[in-house]
Design a protein around this motif. Structure first.
Motif, PDB file in Angstrom:
ATOM      1  N   TRP A  53      29.726  44.269  27.765  1.00 49.78           N
ATOM      2  CA  TRP A  53      29.813  43.387  26.607  1.00 49.78           C
ATOM      3  C   TRP A  53      30.930  43.807  25.660  1.00 49.78           C
ATOM      4  CZ3 TRP A  53      29.396  45.309  21.717  1.00 49.78           C
ATOM      5  CH2 TRP A  53      28.850  46.608  21.594  1.00 49.78           C
ATOM      6  N   SER A  54      31.208  45.096  25.590  1.00 52.60           N
ATOM      7  CA  SER A  54      32.238  45.589  24.673  1.00 52.60           C
ATOM      8  C   SER A  54      33.626  45.568  25.288  1.00 52.60           C
ATOM      9  CB  SER A  54      31.910  47.021  24.262  1.00 52.60           C
ATOM     10  OG  SER A  54      32.012  47.882  25.384  1.00 52.60           O
ATOM     11  N   GLY A  55      33.674  45.438  26.600  1.00 57.26           N
ATOM     12  CA  GLY A  55      34.957  45.523  27.286  1.00 57.26           C
ATOM     13  C   GLY A  55      35.355  46.933  27.655  1.00 57.26           C
ATOM     14  N   ALA A  56      34.505  47.888  27.337  1.00 62.79           N
ATOM     15  CA  ALA A  56      34.866  49.286  27.570  1.00 62.79           C
ATOM     16  C   ALA A  56      34.748  49.691  29.024  1.00 62.79           C
ATOM     17  CB  ALA A  56      33.974  50.186  26.710  1.00 62.79           C
ATOM     18  N   GLY A  57      33.948  48.954  29.772  1.00 63.55           N
ATOM     19  CA  GLY A  57      33.733  49.324  31.164  1.00 63.55           C
ATOM     20  C   GLY A  57      33.950  48.164  32.110  1.00 63.55           C
ATOM     21  N   THR A  58      34.596  48.438  33.226  1.00 56.15           N
ATOM     22  CA  THR A  58      34.799  47.424  34.254  1.00 56.15           C
ATOM     23  C   THR A  58      34.476  48.030  35.627  1.00 56.15           C
ATOM     24  OG1 THR A  58      37.146  48.023  34.384  1.00 56.15           O
ATOM     25  CG2 THR A  58      36.576  46.101  33.035  1.00 56.15           C
ATOM     26  N   THR A  59      34.088  47.151  36.520  1.00 56.36           N
ATOM     27  CA  THR A  59      33.814  47.526  37.902  1.00 56.36           C
ATOM     28  C   THR A  59      34.441  46.481  38.793  1.00 56.36           C
ATOM     29  OG1 THR A  59      31.672  48.455  37.225  1.00 56.36           O
ATOM     30  CG2 THR A  59      32.012  48.090  39.577  1.00 56.36           C
ATOM     31  N   TYR A  60      34.963  46.910  39.942  1.00 58.99           N
ATOM     32  CA  TYR A  60      35.627  45.976  40.846  1.00 58.99           C
ATOM     33  C   TYR A  60      35.148  46.169  42.279  1.00 58.99           C
ATOM     34  CZ  TYR A  60      38.785  45.509  36.899  1.00 58.99           C
ATOM     35  OH  TYR A  60      39.306  45.287  35.653  1.00 58.99           O
ATOM     36  N   ALA A  61      35.173  45.071  43.024  1.00 55.16           N
ATOM     37  CA  ALA A  61      34.938  45.160  44.455  1.00 55.16           C
ATOM     38  C   ALA A  61      36.116  45.889  45.090  1.00 55.16           C
ATOM     39  CB  ALA A  61      34.799  43.764  45.046  1.00 55.16           C
ATOM     40  N   PHE A  68      43.328  43.400  40.782  1.00 54.23           N
ATOM     41  CA  PHE A  68      42.724  42.509  39.789  1.00 54.23           C
ATOM     42  C   PHE A  68      42.298  43.309  38.566  1.00 54.23           C
ATOM     43  CE2 PHE A  68      41.005  38.949  42.807  1.00 54.23           C
ATOM     44  CZ  PHE A  68      42.268  38.852  43.386  1.00 54.23           C
ATOM     45  N   THR A  69      42.386  42.667  37.413  1.00 53.34           N
ATOM     46  CA  THR A  69      41.965  43.292  36.163  1.00 53.34           C
ATOM     47  C   THR A  69      41.166  42.302  35.330  1.00 53.34           C
ATOM     48  OG1 THR A  69      43.959  44.672  36.128  1.00 53.34           O
ATOM     49  CG2 THR A  69      42.722  44.473  34.069  1.00 53.34           C
ATOM     50  N   ILE A  70      40.014  42.743  34.869  1.00 54.73           N
ATOM     51  CA  ILE A  70      39.171  41.916  34.002  1.00 54.73           C
ATOM     52  C   ILE A  70      39.297  42.428  32.576  1.00 54.73           C
ATOM     53  CG2 ILE A  70      36.821  41.161  33.500  1.00 54.73           C
ATOM     54  CD1 ILE A  70      36.172  41.572  36.449  1.00 54.73           C
ATOM     55  N   VAL A  79      36.839  35.495  28.615  1.00 48.54           N
ATOM     56  CA  VAL A  79      37.031  36.600  29.543  1.00 48.54           C
ATOM     57  C   VAL A  79      38.118  36.188  30.526  1.00 48.54           C
ATOM     58  CG1 VAL A  79      35.204  35.815  31.101  1.00 48.54           C
ATOM     59  CG2 VAL A  79      35.872  38.226  31.087  1.00 48.54           C
ATOM     60  N   PHE A  80      38.902  37.170  30.966  1.00 48.29           N
ATOM     61  CA  PHE A  80      40.049  36.893  31.805  1.00 48.29           C
ATOM     62  C   PHE A  80      39.947  37.652  33.129  1.00 48.29           C
ATOM     63  CE2 PHE A  80      42.250  34.831  28.400  1.00 48.29           C
ATOM     64  CZ  PHE A  80      41.884  35.513  27.250  1.00 48.29           C
ATOM     65  N   LEU A  81      40.569  37.077  34.140  1.00 50.48           N
ATOM     66  CA  LEU A  81      40.724  37.756  35.417  1.00 50.48           C
ATOM     67  C   LEU A  81      42.199  37.669  35.791  1.00 50.48           C
ATOM     68  CD1 LEU A  81      39.544  39.148  37.946  1.00 50.48           C
ATOM     69  CD2 LEU A  81      39.229  36.868  38.934  1.00 50.48           C
ATOM     70  N   ARG A  82      42.880  38.786  35.681  1.00 54.81           N
ATOM     71  CA  ARG A  82      44.278  38.848  36.066  1.00 54.81           C
ATOM     72  C   ARG A  82      44.349  39.261  37.525  1.00 54.81           C
ATOM     73  NH1 ARG A  82      49.381  36.988  34.775  1.00 54.81           N
ATOM     74  NH2 ARG A  82      50.923  38.366  35.754  1.00 54.81           N
ATOM     75  N   MET A  83      45.014  38.444  38.331  1.00 55.79           N
ATOM     76  CA  MET A  83      45.091  38.693  39.771  1.00 55.79           C
ATOM     77  C   MET A  83      46.547  38.900  40.161  1.00 55.79           C
ATOM     78  SD  MET A  83      42.306  35.897  41.125  1.00 55.79           S
ATOM     79  CE  MET A  83      43.335  34.497  40.686  1.00 55.79           C
ATOM     80  N   ALA A 102      22.397  44.121  31.632  1.00 58.96           N
ATOM     81  CA  ALA A 102      23.553  44.891  32.071  1.00 58.96           C
ATOM     82  C   ALA A 102      24.330  44.103  33.120  1.00 58.96           C
ATOM     83  CB  ALA A 102      23.096  46.224  32.654  1.00 58.96           C
ATOM     84  N   SER A 103      25.586  44.421  33.267  1.00 62.52           N
ATOM     85  CA  SER A 103      26.379  43.773  34.306  1.00 62.52           C
ATOM     86  C   SER A 103      25.959  44.319  35.662  1.00 62.52           C
ATOM     87  CB  SER A 103      27.858  44.018  34.047  1.00 62.52           C
ATOM     88  OG  SER A 103      28.114  45.420  33.980  1.00 62.52           O
ATOM     89  N   GLY A 104      26.342  43.623  36.704  1.00 64.18           N
ATOM     90  CA  GLY A 104      25.973  44.052  38.038  1.00 64.18           C
ATOM     91  C   GLY A 104      26.754  43.279  39.070  1.00 64.18           C
ATOM     92  N   SER A 105      26.527  43.630  40.329  1.00 62.75           N
ATOM     93  CA  SER A 105      27.286  43.019  41.416  1.00 62.75           C
ATOM     94  C   SER A 105      26.496  41.973  42.183  1.00 62.75           C
ATOM     95  CB  SER A 105      27.767  44.106  42.379  1.00 62.75           C
ATOM     96  OG  SER A 105      26.653  44.802  42.920  1.00 62.75           O
ATOM     97  N   SER A 106      25.282  41.714  41.747  1.00 64.10           N
ATOM     98  CA  SER A 106      24.453  40.736  42.446  1.00 64.10           C
ATOM     99  C   SER A 106      24.417  39.415  41.694  1.00 64.10           C
ATOM    100  CB  SER A 106      23.019  41.250  42.587  1.00 64.10           C
ATOM    101  OG  SER A 106      22.985  42.446  43.337  1.00 64.10           O
TER     102      SER A 106
END
Length: 123
Positions: A53-61, A68-70, A79-83, A102-106
């Motif tokens: 939510w704060s933008g402090a943490g990102t996770t990528y496949a 890619f950068t979120i 929210v942005f996705l730079r590819m 919380a964010s997640g991959s599912s």
């Protein structure tokens, strides 16, 4: 309730770049973790990455890590996705999603979804 609208998709050549945006309605945007997913023709929707939510943490496949950068701008509810270094296998409809926890991959981690924006990468 939050509504999400993706934009920025289109046609790109292999090696090129695109930036997708996801605009959210509602003043509670900054409280949501956000995710990006994609669905290629004939395949299941898959996780691309997420941001806290704060933008402090990102996770990528693994398939997009390093390319890619979120990021997010909570003041603009976006929210942005730079590819970068796009590959033909990145061709898909890209979706943003909002999580009330919380964010997640599912897919089940996210309550709200946009309608998607199509990205086509030619070789």
């Amino acid at each position: 309730q939050v509504q999400l609208v993706e934009s920025g998709g289109g046609l790109a050549q292999a090696g090129g770049s695109l930036r997708l945006s996801c605009a959210a309605s509602g003043r509670t945007f900054s409280s949501y973790a956000m995710g990006w997913f994609r669905q290629a023709p004939g395949k299941e929707r898959e996780f691309v990455g997420d941001i806290t939510w704060s933008g402090a943490g990102t996770t990528y496949a693994d398939s997009v890590k390093g390319r890619f950068t979120i990021s997010r701008d909570n003041a603009k509810y976006t929210v942005f996705l730079r590819m970068n270094s796009l590959k033909p296998e990145d061709t898909a409809v890209y979706y943003c999603a909002a999580s009330v926890g919380a964010s997640g991959s599912s897919l089940g981690d996210y309550r709200y979804w946009g309608q998607g924006t199509r990205v086509t990468v030619s070789s």
